[in-house]
Design a protein around this motif. Sequence first.
Motif, PDB file in Angstrom:
ATOM      1  N   LYS A   1       1.014  -1.127  -0.012  1.00  0.00           N
ATOM      2  CA  LYS A   1       0.027  -0.071  -0.021  1.00  0.00           C
ATOM      3  C   LYS A   1       0.897   1.186  -0.034  1.00  0.00           C
ATOM      4  CE  LYS A   1      -3.545  -2.375   2.697  1.00  0.00           C
ATOM      5  NZ  LYS A   1      -3.000  -3.687   2.795  1.00  0.00           N
ATOM      6  N   GLU A   2       0.885   2.220  -0.881  1.00  0.00           N
ATOM      7  CA  GLU A   2       1.696   3.230  -1.136  1.00  0.00           C
ATOM      8  C   GLU A   2       0.930   4.312  -1.077  1.00  0.00           C
ATOM      9  OE1 GLU A   2       4.705   2.431  -1.526  1.00  0.00           O
ATOM     10  OE2 GLU A   2       4.573   0.192  -2.243  1.00  0.00           O
ATOM     11  N   ASN A   3       1.310   5.533   0.037  1.00  0.00           N
ATOM     12  CA  ASN A   3       0.503   6.542   0.343  1.00  0.00           C
ATOM     13  C   ASN A   3       0.239   7.578  -1.040  1.00  0.00           C
ATOM     14  OD1 ASN A   3       1.697   5.822   3.171  1.00  0.00           O
ATOM     15  ND2 ASN A   3      -0.129   7.085   3.323  1.00  0.00           N
ATOM     16  N   ILE A   4      -0.700   8.172  -1.195  1.00  0.00           N
ATOM     17  CA  ILE A   4      -1.242   9.261  -1.865  1.00  0.00           C
ATOM     18  C   ILE A   4      -1.033  10.266  -1.309  1.00  0.00           C
ATOM     19  CG2 ILE A   4      -2.937  10.224  -3.390  1.00  0.00           C
ATOM     20  CD1 ILE A   4      -4.071   7.331  -4.174  1.00  0.00           C
TER      21      ILE A   4
ATOM     22  N   VAL B   1       3.930  -4.910   7.460  1.00  0.00           N
ATOM     23  CA  VAL B   1       4.457  -4.012   6.811  1.00  0.00           C
ATOM     24  C   VAL B   1       3.445  -3.348   5.835  1.00  0.00           C
ATOM     25  CG1 VAL B   1       6.707  -5.150   6.343  1.00  0.00           C
ATOM     26  CG2 VAL B   1       5.232  -5.755   4.748  1.00  0.00           C
ATOM     27  N   THR B   2       3.761  -2.511   5.345  1.00  0.00           N
ATOM     28  CA  THR B   2       2.829  -1.595   4.497  1.00  0.00           C
ATOM     29  C   THR B   2       3.434  -1.268   3.113  1.00  0.00           C
ATOM     30  OG1 THR B   2       1.674  -0.495   6.318  1.00  0.00           O
ATOM     31  CG2 THR B   2       1.252   0.336   4.332  1.00  0.00           C
ATOM     32  N   THR B   3       4.370  -0.458   3.062  1.00  0.00           N
ATOM     33  CA  THR B   3       4.898  -0.014   1.662  1.00  0.00           C
ATOM     34  C   THR B   3       5.746  -1.007   0.931  1.00  0.00           C
ATOM     35  OG1 THR B   3       6.645   1.253   2.687  1.00  0.00           O
ATOM     36  CG2 THR B   3       4.540   2.494   2.535  1.00  0.00           C
ATOM     37  N   SER B   4       6.235  -0.754  -0.311  1.00  0.00           N
ATOM     38  CA  SER B   4       7.119  -1.749  -0.742  1.00  0.00           C
ATOM     39  C   SER B   4       8.441  -1.677   0.008  1.00  0.00           C
ATOM     40  CB  SER B   4       7.479  -1.334  -2.195  1.00  0.00           C
ATOM     41  OG  SER B   4       7.348  -0.080  -2.510  1.00  0.00           O
ATOM     42  N   ILE B   5       9.045  -0.350   0.163  1.00  0.00           N
ATOM     43  CA  ILE B   5      10.270  -0.173   0.843  1.00  0.00           C
ATOM     44  C   ILE B   5      10.417  -0.976   2.238  1.00  0.00           C
ATOM     45  CG2 ILE B   5       9.681   1.994   1.823  1.00  0.00           C
ATOM     46  CD1 ILE B   5      13.196   1.158   0.618  1.00  0.00           C
TER      47      ILE B   5
END
Length: 213
Positions: free
Chosen positions: A5-8, A57-61
């Motif tokens: 999930k990537e923040n907008i 985790v949430t983001t790809s990084i």
Amino acid sequence: GGGSKENIDSVRVLGNLSSGKQAYFLAIALHLLGAKVFLISSSVPTILPQGIHFIEVTTSIQYYQAIIESKKMCKAKPILFMAAAIADFIPEAVSQTKIKKDSLRNLQLTFEKNMDILSKLSAKEFVKIGFKAEDNHQSAFQNAQGMLHKKECTIVCLNVLDSLKNAFGSDNNQMTLISSNATQETPLLDKFSLSFEIAAFTQQVLLNDDNAH
């Protein structure tokens, strides 16, 4: 497992429909077979055996960082089952505050290509098992085979999505397991049973590789 999930902005994200079920059942199957298991996922499981190390985790990084940190706790070369659906594209700019609907008539976002975690990780450091979801039967197998070389995967688990049988989030799945020297078609199975098929195929491929060397 799960989907990145990537923040907008500060409250909205770009995500996908991955449920994380296959990785969850794979983690349990590998644990029952005697492996030391780290489950890295954005999908939070309700129940896990005590011996499985869960990293949310949430983001790809965050996925990438968790994989690197988990490797430090492994004495042997780890096997990475990359069943997570990582975003191919991420927002180029992220608003640090909530974007107000009343102040805009249209919202346009610009995206940039995301890093490819499997490509970024070295085959010298990990045994890489890639998972590929496709919706085009004609090109699916060829695209999956390409991962063996382009991303230095030992095995690719190909999932051709079907809205009636194995859509995202379903409890059943059917896969084609592919290595450089072998291919196995699994029947449509519940994801827990399919996990043992993946584990057995992985074991056989790795044993054959060891014998070849």
